[in-house]
Design a protein around this motif. Sequence first.
Motif, PDB file in Angstrom:
ATOM      1  N   TRP A 110       0.832  -1.208   0.000  1.00 19.93           N
ATOM      2  CA  TRP A 110       0.000   0.000   0.000  1.00 19.93           C
ATOM      3  C   TRP A 110       0.861   1.250   0.000  1.00 19.93           C
ATOM      4  O   TRP A 110       1.685   1.445   0.887  1.00 19.93           O
ATOM      5  N   GLU A 154      -0.975  -0.720  -4.379  1.00 20.30           N
ATOM      6  CA  GLU A 154      -2.268  -0.072  -4.504  1.00 20.30           C
ATOM      7  C   GLU A 154      -2.287   1.255  -3.747  1.00 20.30           C
ATOM      8  O   GLU A 154      -1.516   1.448  -2.795  1.00 20.30           O
ATOM      9  N   ILE A 156      -5.163   4.380  -2.124  1.00 19.92           N
ATOM     10  CA  ILE A 156      -6.339   4.346  -1.266  1.00 19.92           C
ATOM     11  C   ILE A 156      -7.622   4.009  -2.023  1.00 19.92           C
ATOM     12  O   ILE A 156      -8.517   3.337  -1.495  1.00 19.92           O
ATOM     13  N   ALA A 157      -7.729   4.436  -3.281  1.00 21.92           N
ATOM     14  CA  ALA A 157      -8.948   4.157  -4.044  1.00 21.92           C
ATOM     15  C   ALA A 157      -9.156   2.660  -4.231  1.00 21.92           C
ATOM     16  O   ALA A 157     -10.274   2.153  -4.089  1.00 21.92           O
ATOM     17  N   ALA A 158      -8.074   1.930  -4.521  1.00 27.35           N
ATOM     18  CA  ALA A 158      -8.175   0.484  -4.701  1.00 27.35           C
ATOM     19  C   ALA A 158      -8.504  -0.207  -3.382  1.00 27.35           C
ATOM     20  O   ALA A 158      -9.255  -1.186  -3.350  1.00 27.35           O
ATOM     21  N   ALA A 160     -10.302   1.060  -0.982  1.00 29.61           N
ATOM     22  CA  ALA A 160     -11.722   1.293  -0.725  1.00 29.61           C
ATOM     23  C   ALA A 160     -12.582   0.280  -1.478  1.00 29.61           C
ATOM     24  O   ALA A 160     -13.606  -0.184  -0.963  1.00 29.61           O
ATOM     25  N   GLN A 161     -12.180  -0.089  -2.662  1.00 29.40           N
ATOM     26  CA  GLN A 161     -12.908  -1.104  -3.417  1.00 29.40           C
ATOM     27  C   GLN A 161     -12.835  -2.462  -2.714  1.00 29.40           C
ATOM     28  O   GLN A 161     -13.816  -3.209  -2.676  1.00 29.40           O
ATOM     29  N   GLU A 203      -7.762  11.396   6.435  1.00 25.04           N
ATOM     30  CA  GLU A 203      -8.591  11.293   5.235  1.00 25.04           C
ATOM     31  C   GLU A 203      -8.631   9.867   4.696  1.00 25.04           C
ATOM     32  O   GLU A 203      -9.627   9.441   4.091  1.00 25.04           O
ATOM     33  N   GLU A 204      -7.570   9.100   4.908  1.00 30.68           N
ATOM     34  CA  GLU A 204      -7.556   7.701   4.486  1.00 30.68           C
ATOM     35  C   GLU A 204      -8.471   6.869   5.395  1.00 30.68           C
ATOM     36  O   GLU A 204      -9.207   5.996   4.905  1.00 30.68           O
ATOM     37  N   ARG A 207     -11.987   7.582   4.280  1.00 33.73           N
ATOM     38  CA  ARG A 207     -12.304   6.967   2.981  1.00 33.73           C
ATOM     39  C   ARG A 207     -12.609   5.475   3.157  1.00 33.73           C
ATOM     40  O   ARG A 207     -13.574   4.954   2.575  1.00 33.73           O
ATOM     41  N   ALA A 211     -16.285   3.224   2.949  1.00 34.67           N
ATOM     42  CA  ALA A 211     -16.415   2.045   2.086  1.00 34.67           C
ATOM     43  C   ALA A 211     -16.819   0.795   2.866  1.00 34.67           C
ATOM     44  O   ALA A 211     -16.999  -0.273   2.275  1.00 34.67           O
TER      45      ALA A 211
END
Length: 243
Positions: A110, A154, A156-158, A160-161, A203-204, A207, A211
């Motif tokens: 990460w 990865e 943070i967006a990945a 969250a998925q 913020e992470e 997020r 999710a």
Amino acid sequence: MALHFHDPSAAEAAVGDAIELGGSEAHHAAAVRRVRAGEGVTVTDGRGAWITGTCESVERDRVVVRITAREDVPAPRPRLVLVQALAKGDRDELAVQAATELGVDGVVPWQAARSVSRWEGAKAEKGRARWAAIVREAAKQAHRAWIAEVAPVEAIAALAQRAAQARMLVLDPTADTALTEVSFTDARDVVLVVGPEGGIAPEELDRLAQAGAERVRLGATILRTSTAGPAALAVVNAGLGRW
């Protein structure tokens, strides 16, 4: 306990067949572990095949093993996945090594906001390959039939998925819920998220929470990124009944 090795050819091997360990694995068997003809060994393909056999011949670049038994070990369910933030020095690598010995089924590097180490361009694949080699060697040391897969790095967006598809537990020393209080009652994969030395940015955390991730703490002390993941894996292994 018999010496243990890894070779993809174990996947198709049957009792009575002979398989050959070559390259670096043969060198490791002959020169490092000093296996001898007539000695019993085990071999896995890293995908569940577990071969028991006897060394028929041993050379520096070629070891022949005659198979006496085979078992196909099912993949663990649910899977345990470690999301390990990149960290300075070798702290992230130490975490990956220990996590493999403790039974992790997947590893995700990460690129956290506070990660000092940065995997960019060609360095990203080089880093992933380095972690994969660490996982492979640690799995052999632990005599594991399944070798954890190392995903590409990865952001943070990945992550969250992933949180939307599995049960994600984010290690946060300020969380209200202790990891020991968590019960595991469904078949979802368990994803443990470990931040870098500087911690996970607010913020992470937000997020991932949005999710569906859960924040959990290990105890009253702050653990290094190299020890937090393995410590959490031990707790989860017990919770899942693996230990």
